[in-house]
Design a protein around this motif. Structure first.
Motif, PDB file in Angstrom:
ATOM      1  N   CYS A  10      13.472 -22.036  87.841  1.00 17.42           N
ATOM      2  CA  CYS A  10      13.173 -23.283  87.133  1.00 17.42           C
ATOM      3  C   CYS A  10      12.321 -22.950  85.910  1.00 17.42           C
ATOM      4  N   ILE A  11      12.695 -23.542  84.789  1.00 16.26           N
ATOM      5  CA  ILE A  11      12.004 -23.286  83.531  1.00 16.26           C
ATOM      6  C   ILE A  11      11.557 -24.624  82.956  1.00 16.26           C
ATOM      7  N   PRO A  12      10.282 -24.786  82.636  1.00 18.73           N
ATOM      8  CA  PRO A  12       9.779 -26.076  82.165  1.00 18.73           C
ATOM      9  C   PRO A  12      10.043 -26.331  80.673  1.00 18.73           C
ATOM     10  N   TYR A  13      11.214 -25.970  80.214  1.00 12.13           N
ATOM     11  CA  TYR A  13      11.622 -26.185  78.820  1.00 12.13           C
ATOM     12  C   TYR A  13      13.067 -26.656  78.799  1.00 12.13           C
ATOM     13  N   PRO A  14      13.444 -27.446  77.792  1.00 13.60           N
ATOM     14  CA  PRO A  14      14.821 -27.936  77.712  1.00 13.60           C
ATOM     15  C   PRO A  14      15.834 -26.797  77.498  1.00 13.60           C
ATOM     16  N   VAL A  18      15.609 -22.916  75.522  1.00 15.67           N
ATOM     17  CA  VAL A  18      15.756 -21.665  76.271  1.00 15.67           C
ATOM     18  C   VAL A  18      16.913 -20.863  75.684  1.00 15.67           C
ATOM     19  N   TYR A  19      18.035 -21.522  75.475  1.00 11.47           N
ATOM     20  CA  TYR A  19      19.199 -20.844  74.910  1.00 11.47           C
ATOM     21  C   TYR A  19      18.880 -20.265  73.526  1.00 11.47           C
ATOM     22  N   ALA A  20      18.241 -21.060  72.676  1.00 10.35           N
ATOM     23  CA  ALA A  20      17.933 -20.614  71.309  1.00 10.35           C
ATOM     24  C   ALA A  20      17.076 -19.352  71.308  1.00 10.35           C
ATOM     25  N   ALA A  97      13.461 -29.813  81.147  1.00  4.11           N
ATOM     26  CA  ALA A  97      13.445 -28.610  81.979  1.00  4.11           C
ATOM     27  C   ALA A  97      14.866 -28.081  82.122  1.00  4.11           C
ATOM     28  N   SER A  98      14.950 -26.862  82.609  1.00 13.23           N
ATOM     29  CA  SER A  98      16.262 -26.272  82.838  1.00 13.23           C
ATOM     30  C   SER A  98      16.167 -25.300  84.005  1.00 13.23           C
TER      31      SER A  98
END
Length: 136
Positions: A10-14, A18-20, A97-98
């Protein structure tokens, strides 16, 4: 080809942020201090490639072979004794998140499988964990 997967992180960023960050290997600059300095040498990178000397394997290159914005980055490992393809999969988990997991497909012959599977799985888990700790 055998497939191996990390656990889902789990990553607390959209997803888009994250992809960028992950799709451009120049961003290794921001995390290279977290890499085990005793296990890697001569790290170089560009947008599409990252090369490192990993004793005792030698020079290994990660090369981006496909990008599917904003959900997947596909890489191949060149210079490895075993052909490996890696996918970094990112899915949204709400608005801010993502979730991410790292998948590897490797062509491992039967004789090497018992020696290589455990380190490969552990390596994938360490990569996924390191990627989940980045400030995106």
């Amino acid at each position: 080809m055998s497939q191996y997967e990390s656990s889902v992180k789990c990553i607390p960023y959209p997803q888009e942020r994250v992809y960028a960050k992950l799709e451009d290997l120049n961003n290794i600059e921001g995390i290279k201090d977290r890499l085990p300095q005793d296990k890697i040498k001569d790290l170089t990178y560009s947008r599409d490639e990252a090369s490192v000397n990993v004793p005792p394997v030698g020079n290994v290159t990660l090369r981006v072979i496909d990008r599917e914005a904003p959900k997947c980055i596909k890489l191949e490992v060149a210079g490895s004794p075993i052909p490996v393809l890696i996918w970094i999969q990112i899915i949204p988990d709400g608005e801010n998140a993502s979730k991410m997991r790292v998948v590897a497909k490797a062509e491992i012959n039967f004789m090497l499988r018992s020696m290589v599977e455990k380190p490969l799985k552990e390596g994938l888990e360490k990569i996924a964990e390191a990627l989940s700790l980045i400030a995106y």
